[in-house]
Design an enzyme around this catalytic site. Structure first.
Site, PDB file in Angstrom:
ATOM      1  N   GLY A   9       0.847  -1.186   0.000  1.00 43.51           N
ATOM      2  CA  GLY A   9       0.000   0.000   0.000  1.00 43.51           C
ATOM      3  C   GLY A   9       0.879   1.231   0.000  1.00 43.51           C
ATOM      4  CB  ALA A  10       2.438   3.145  -2.586  1.00 44.03           C
ATOM      5  N   GLY A  11      -0.107   4.399  -0.302  1.00 45.81           N
ATOM      6  CA  GLY A  11      -0.829   5.612   0.041  1.00 45.81           C
ATOM      7  C   GLY A  11      -0.090   6.388   1.120  1.00 45.81           C
ATOM      8  CB  VAL A  13      -0.629   4.571   6.188  1.00 46.41           C
ATOM      9  CG1 VAL A  13       0.038   3.727   7.287  1.00 46.41           C
ATOM     10  CG2 VAL A  13      -1.786   5.353   6.789  1.00 46.41           C
ATOM     11  N   GLY A  14       1.424   4.020   3.934  1.00 44.67           N
ATOM     12  CA  GLY A  14       2.502   3.185   3.422  1.00 44.67           C
ATOM     13  C   GLY A  14       3.733   3.969   3.025  1.00 44.67           C
ATOM     14  NE  ARG A  82     -11.727   5.707  10.960  1.00 50.66           N
ATOM     15  CZ  ARG A  82     -11.937   6.121  12.203  1.00 50.66           C
ATOM     16  NH1 ARG A  82     -13.141   6.064  12.716  1.00 50.66           N
ATOM     17  NH2 ARG A  82     -10.954   6.598  12.929  1.00 50.66           N
ATOM     18  CB  VAL A 118      -1.158  -0.551   9.301  1.00 50.22           C
ATOM     19  CG1 VAL A 118      -1.538   0.879   9.667  1.00 50.22           C
ATOM     20  CG2 VAL A 118       0.254  -0.862   9.790  1.00 50.22           C
ATOM     21  NE  ARG A 151      -4.276   8.877  16.929  1.00 48.01           N
ATOM     22  CZ  ARG A 151      -4.933   8.166  16.028  1.00 48.01           C
ATOM     23  NH1 ARG A 151      -5.735   7.171  16.410  1.00 48.01           N
ATOM     24  NH2 ARG A 151      -4.813   8.438  14.736  1.00 48.01           N
ATOM     25  CG  HIS A 175      -7.038   0.644  16.298  1.00 50.75           C
ATOM     26  ND1 HIS A 175      -6.517   1.631  17.101  1.00 50.75           N
ATOM     27  CD2 HIS A 175      -6.951   1.114  15.021  1.00 50.75           C
ATOM     28  CE1 HIS A 175      -6.119   2.647  16.342  1.00 50.75           C
ATOM     29  NE2 HIS A 175      -6.388   2.353  15.081  1.00 50.75           N
TER      30      HIS A 175
END
Length: 311
Positions: A9-11, A13-14, A82, A118, A151, A175
């Site tokens: 996944g290269a979005g 996060v990735g 999301r 993740v 957090r 989570h």
């Protein structure tokens, strides 16, 4: 470099996972995505930053899995993110199919790797990854508690005007909205926050922690958090690659610990080269255990839905 991390996944996060791992010089990184050109472009961009950032890690972008062979760590971030008004649970139908496919492909080529999941809904996707990969459960771990605790730690530091380095926090459970922050195990330089902050302030921080992802989604409007999730996944990868025996809260498959069986849920875990090497059991009060039971029930509901969907 001698070690290899695959990021699926290269979005946002990735790509940020790839950046964090490379800049720590943990390993060479293979960035995989189905979108043609995107992982290659992001990989090249990150490589061209390496002379400035002063690291020699190689980031390779690809649309297939052959370049991932013999990876030590596989970080799975693939799936849709999301949007405002959408819960993590709403993602289950789409992301289960994606995670099932990518984990099968990656596991075939790196049968000795440790998988860090993740993709959301996190705990449910761990179940999908475990089945799809065929790996032993100690080598399929979910990134959740590290992020949730980070957090909580930031909120503690902000409230007390102290360094984040002085704060430690534990968040257990699934989570999602039912996660269980534990104030009496959360400290500032060893001092429990229950000695430093009023109960109503602590309760508000616990609630904000549980809603931490949703708060960012509501602000961004077109996406979800990625800097902190990426940092959290890479902290886990570092603990495993360096065999640090670091105790971090992670989603792991429980077999009797805390009274749960055949269920992924967030608990303190010792991470080393073998993955989740030991679950640390702490004594919970009746109220804490009741809250954790509620969180476990929520995860069971998602696992039941997975079964109905054929996963």
């Amino acid at each position: 470099m001698l070690q290899k991390i695959t990021v699926i996944g290269a979005g946002n996060v990735g790509a940020t996972c790839a950046q964090r791992a490379a800049e720590k010089e943990l390993a060479d990184v293979v960035l995989v995505d189905v979108v043609e050109g995107m992982p290659q472009g992001k990989g090249l961009d990150l490589c061209e930053a390496s002379p400035v950032e002063k690291h020699d890690a190689l980031i390779t972008g690809t649309n297939d899995y052959d370049a991932t062979a013999d990876s030590d760590i596989i970080i799975v971030t693939a799936g849709i993110a999301r949007k405002p008004g959408m819960s993590r649970d709403d993602l289950i139908k789409t992301n289960a199919g994606i995670v099932n496919t990518v984990c099968k492909e990656a596991a075939k080529r790196s049968p000795k790797a440790v998988m860090i999941i993740v993709s959301n809904p996190l705990d449910a996707m761990c179940h999908v990854a475990l089945k799809a990969s065929g790996f032993p459960s100690e080598r399929v771990i979910g990134m959740a508690g590290v992020l949730d605790s980070a957090r909580f730690r930031f909120f503690i530091a902000e409230a007390l005007n102290v360094s984040v380095e002085n704060t430690h926090a534990f968040v257990l459970g699934g989570h999602g909205d039912t996660m269980v922050p534990l104030p009496r195990f959360s400290t500032v330089s060893g001092i429990p926050i229950t000695e430093l902050l009023p109960a109503d302030k602590i309760a508000a921080m616990c609630q904000r922690t549980a809603q931490g992802g949703a708060e960012i989604v509501s602000l961004l409007k077109t996406g979800s958090a990625y800097y902190a999730p990426a940092s959290s996944a890479v902290e886990m990868a570092e603990a495993i690659l360096k065999d640090k025996k670091k105790i971090l809260p992670c989603a792991v498959y429980l077999n009797g610990q805390y009274g749960y069986n055949d269920l992924y849920i967030g608990v303190p875990v010792k991470l080393g080269v073998g993955g989740a090497e030991q679950v640390i059991e702490i004594k919970l009060t009746a109220d804490e255990k009741a809250a954790l039971d509620k969180s476990a029930d929520a995860v069971r509901g998602l696992v039941k839905l997975l079964g109905e969907l054929g996963y």
